[in-house]
Enzyme design. Structure first.
Site, PDB file in Angstrom:
ATOM      1  N   ASN A 279     -31.168 -14.398 -20.138  1.00 25.03           N
ATOM      2  CA  ASN A 279     -32.365 -13.672 -20.581  1.00 25.03           C
ATOM      3  C   ASN A 279     -32.350 -12.170 -20.288  1.00 25.03           C
ATOM      4  OD1 ASN A 279     -32.753 -14.253 -17.860  1.00 25.03           O
ATOM      5  ND2 ASN A 279     -34.972 -14.361 -18.076  1.00 25.03           N
TER       6      ASN A 279
ATOM      7  N   GLY B 197     -30.799 -18.232 -12.419  1.00 29.99           N
ATOM      8  CA  GLY B 197     -30.906 -19.215 -13.488  1.00 29.99           C
ATOM      9  C   GLY B 197     -31.959 -20.246 -13.138  1.00 29.99           C
ATOM     10  N   SER B 198     -31.748 -21.459 -13.635  1.00 31.20           N
ATOM     11  CA  SER B 198     -32.777 -22.485 -13.480  1.00 31.20           C
ATOM     12  C   SER B 198     -32.677 -23.143 -12.102  1.00 31.20           C
ATOM     13  CB  SER B 198     -32.632 -23.527 -14.586  1.00 31.20           C
ATOM     14  OG  SER B 198     -31.330 -24.060 -14.557  1.00 31.20           O
TER      15      SER B 198
ATOM     16  N   GLU C 191     -31.875 -16.822  -7.342  1.00 33.71           N
ATOM     17  CA  GLU C 191     -33.029 -16.204  -8.021  1.00 33.71           C
ATOM     18  C   GLU C 191     -33.385 -17.143  -9.166  1.00 33.71           C
ATOM     19  OE1 GLU C 191     -34.812 -13.505  -7.556  1.00 33.71           O
ATOM     20  OE2 GLU C 191     -33.636 -12.270  -6.186  1.00 33.71           O
ATOM     21  N   LEU C 192     -34.524 -17.854  -9.037  1.00 38.06           N
ATOM     22  CA  LEU C 192     -34.813 -18.935  -9.981  1.00 38.06           C
ATOM     23  C   LEU C 192     -36.120 -18.677 -10.749  1.00 38.06           C
ATOM     24  CD1 LEU C 192     -33.781 -21.708  -7.443  1.00 38.06           C
ATOM     25  CD2 LEU C 192     -32.336 -20.587  -9.141  1.00 38.06           C
TER      26      LEU C 192
ATOM     27  N   CYS D 230     -38.396 -14.613 -16.215  1.00 37.98           N
ATOM     28  CA  CYS D 230     -38.804 -15.486 -15.112  1.00 37.98           C
ATOM     29  C   CYS D 230     -40.181 -15.105 -14.586  1.00 37.98           C
ATOM     30  CB  CYS D 230     -37.769 -15.430 -14.001  1.00 37.98           C
ATOM     31  SG  CYS D 230     -37.229 -13.760 -13.678  1.00 37.98           S
TER      32      CYS D 230
ATOM     33  N   GLU E  65     -42.354 -24.200 -15.541  1.00 36.89           N
ATOM     34  CA  GLU E  65     -42.030 -22.929 -16.176  1.00 36.89           C
ATOM     35  C   GLU E  65     -41.869 -23.137 -17.683  1.00 36.89           C
ATOM     36  OE1 GLU E  65     -38.046 -21.379 -15.419  1.00 36.89           O
ATOM     37  OE2 GLU E  65     -38.873 -19.363 -15.377  1.00 36.89           O
TER      38      GLU E  65
END
Ligand code: NAP
Length: 475
Positions: free
Chosen positions: A154, A230-231, A250-251, A284, A378
């Protein structure tokens, strides 16, 4: 130099290499082929780690690292439009948002250069205890070793920058695996780093099957840190599988915003409309859940809905477009299914909820129960919920009612309420009178709970890529 924009090789040990097979990259908007990239496998990943290990045998002094980082920032400026077009083409990101991302990556490299120059340990007050008296001690900050970096689709440029630039600032070589859907921005950045004088092996870029390449990064002991954006499912699995590495995550988030009745409602509505639907909600920290004090609910909606409906949905290459496609048809169908789940459960679709051609229209949902996916998971799509609340306590409870904790926001005229929210919202960051989608690249950015275990922003990330080494001297 890489070959052409549409056929790209991989960077391993300073060489641009072909592998005999390719990954096709298609426009999320038109489905047309954007280009193809050489496809790496496990053997290429091992070669990349070998190259990184060899590079680190000859450390680069801090001033050289800083100079390279500053040069990359300059090159990003010079090639700004090309960089923005690359992001837009492969991610389907509207050009105006892609230009913002390209400019932000310059800032990330600039800030990382500052960190390279000021990386330092600290002195230890040895005579503070009897045991230490008569000794001098200090710490050196040493690079942790090879960094494995895994990045999402993204922000295909700036989130790669947030890994490469601090790792280099810290003196670490990197093996990067960008998202398969968006490898061109990362490879363009690798080209700029090479042009900026980064010697062979310091940056290696692999595109290919995630599990196969990820397994090598997890299993090879020479990779000392993994930095992953990512996820949450993929991220926490990496932590489990690599307990002896520093695995930094970092989610995602299900970003809440509280709007108190004393807020400037028109300003709040403007910021929320811009930040719930930019890049079709695929950030995010895209605004997802808006909680409005009941007295202000109707007025906020009267400002908000027309602004949402005025957003231009269309081709990301069009200068006017605000909202483009989701990354692929699966993502679009999943978001549509979540909207249908809400509708079937009695929620009201105030606007959107359907397709404009192939594109999902910006969707605002009222009366969504807290347990619905749109209220606690999310969405990662152009969807936001609006819910009235009566008390501040209720608003805080609703905002915290998610497994995520990246950023949250509050709009209010009361400093007391703002500070109470900052204390009670269980998130890594809280914005006041600004949408929580806001990020400047020097900020400590990261989450609590399922949203991750680190802070990015060069000054913070650089700590994750270094270790203290203690030196004790007998006087
Ligand atoms: P993703 O599916 O988790 O993919 C992220 C990266 O992980 C990609 O490079 C992917 O490779 C790779 N990957 C997938 N499976 C893997 C495995 N088993 N081992 C190693 N690597 C693996 O996430 P995404 O859909 O690209 O990105 C969206 C998510 O990122 C959202 O949840 C969003 O909130 C989060 N995000 C967080 C932040 C933040 O800073 N907190 C910023 C942006 C996005 P392939 O592409 O090859 O599958």
């Amino acid at each position: 130099m890489a070959t052409t924009a549409s056929e790209q090789k991989l960077l391993i040990g300073g060489e641009w290499v072909e592998t005999g097979s390719w990954v096709d990259v298609r426009s999320p908007y038109s489905g047309e082929l954007v280009g193809r990239v050489a496809k790496a496998g496990a053997a290429d990943a091992r070669r990349a780690i070998d190259a990184a290990e060899a590079a680190m045998q000859e450390p680069l002094p801090a001033h050289k690292r800083a100079e390279i980082l500053v040069r990359v920032a300059g090159y990003l400026g010079r090639r700004h439009e090309e960089v923005a077009q690359t992001i837009s083409a492969e991610a389907g990101k509207p050009l105006k948002a892609a230009r913002v991302e390209a400019a932000r990556a310059m800032s990330t490299f600039t800030m990382a250069a500052v960190e390279a120059r000021k990386l330092t340990g600290e002195t230890v007050p040895m005579d503070a205890s009897q045991a230490g008296a008569g000794k001098l001690a200090f710490t050196l900050r040493r690079p942790i070793g090879i960094v494995g970096a895994i990045s999402p689709f993204n922000f295909p440029l700036n989130l790669v920058a947030h890994k490469l630039a601090p790792a280099l600032a810290a003196g670490c070589a990197v093996v990067l695996k960008p998202a398969s859907q968006t490898p061109f921005s990362a490879l363009l950045l690798a080209e700029l780093e090479t042009e900026a004088g980064l010697p062979p092996g310091w940056l290696n870029v692999l595109v290919g099957p995630a599990a196969e390449l990820g397994d090598v990064l997890v299993e090879d002991e020479r990779v000392r840190a993994i930095t992953f954006t990512g996820s949450s499912g993929v991220g926490w699995k990496l932590v489990e599988r690599a307990p002896r590495k520093r695995v930094k995550l970092e989610l995602g988030n299900a970003t809440p915003v509280i709007v108190e009745a004393d807020a400037d409602l028109e300003d709040a509505a403007t910021r929320l409309a811009a930040n719930a639907f930019a890049f079709a909600g695929q950030s995010c920290i895209s605004v997802q859940r808006v909680y409005v004090q009941r007295d202000a609910y109707d007025e906020l909606l009267s400002h908000f809905l027309p602004k949402v409906e005025a957003l231009v949905v269309g081709d990301p290459a069009d200068e006017a477009t605000d909202v483009g496609p989701l990354i692929d048809a699966d993502a679009r169908d999943r978001v549509l299914a979540w909207i249908e789940e809400a509708r079937a459960a009695g929620a009201t679709i105030l606007t959107g909820g359907d397709l404009d051609g192939e594109l999902l229209r910006p969707t605002v949902i009222a009366n969504a129960a807290p347990e619905l996916k749109v209220s606690c998971e999310e969405v990662f799509g152009p969807v936001c919920t609006v819910t009235a609340y009566d008390t501040f306590d209720e608003a805080i409870e609703l905002a915290n009612g998610t497994r995520y904790g990246l950023q949250a926001g509050i709009f209010t005229a009361s400093i007391k309420t703002a500070l109470a929210a900052a204390q009670r919202l269980e998130f890594g960051g809280v914005t006041v009178n600004e949408a929580p989608t806001f990020r400047a690249d020097q900020m400590p950015y990261g989450g609590v709970k399922d949203s991750g275990n680190t802070r990015e922003g060069p000054a913070y990330a650089v700590r994750e890529f270094t270790e203290d080494r203690l030196v004790v001297i007998e006087l």
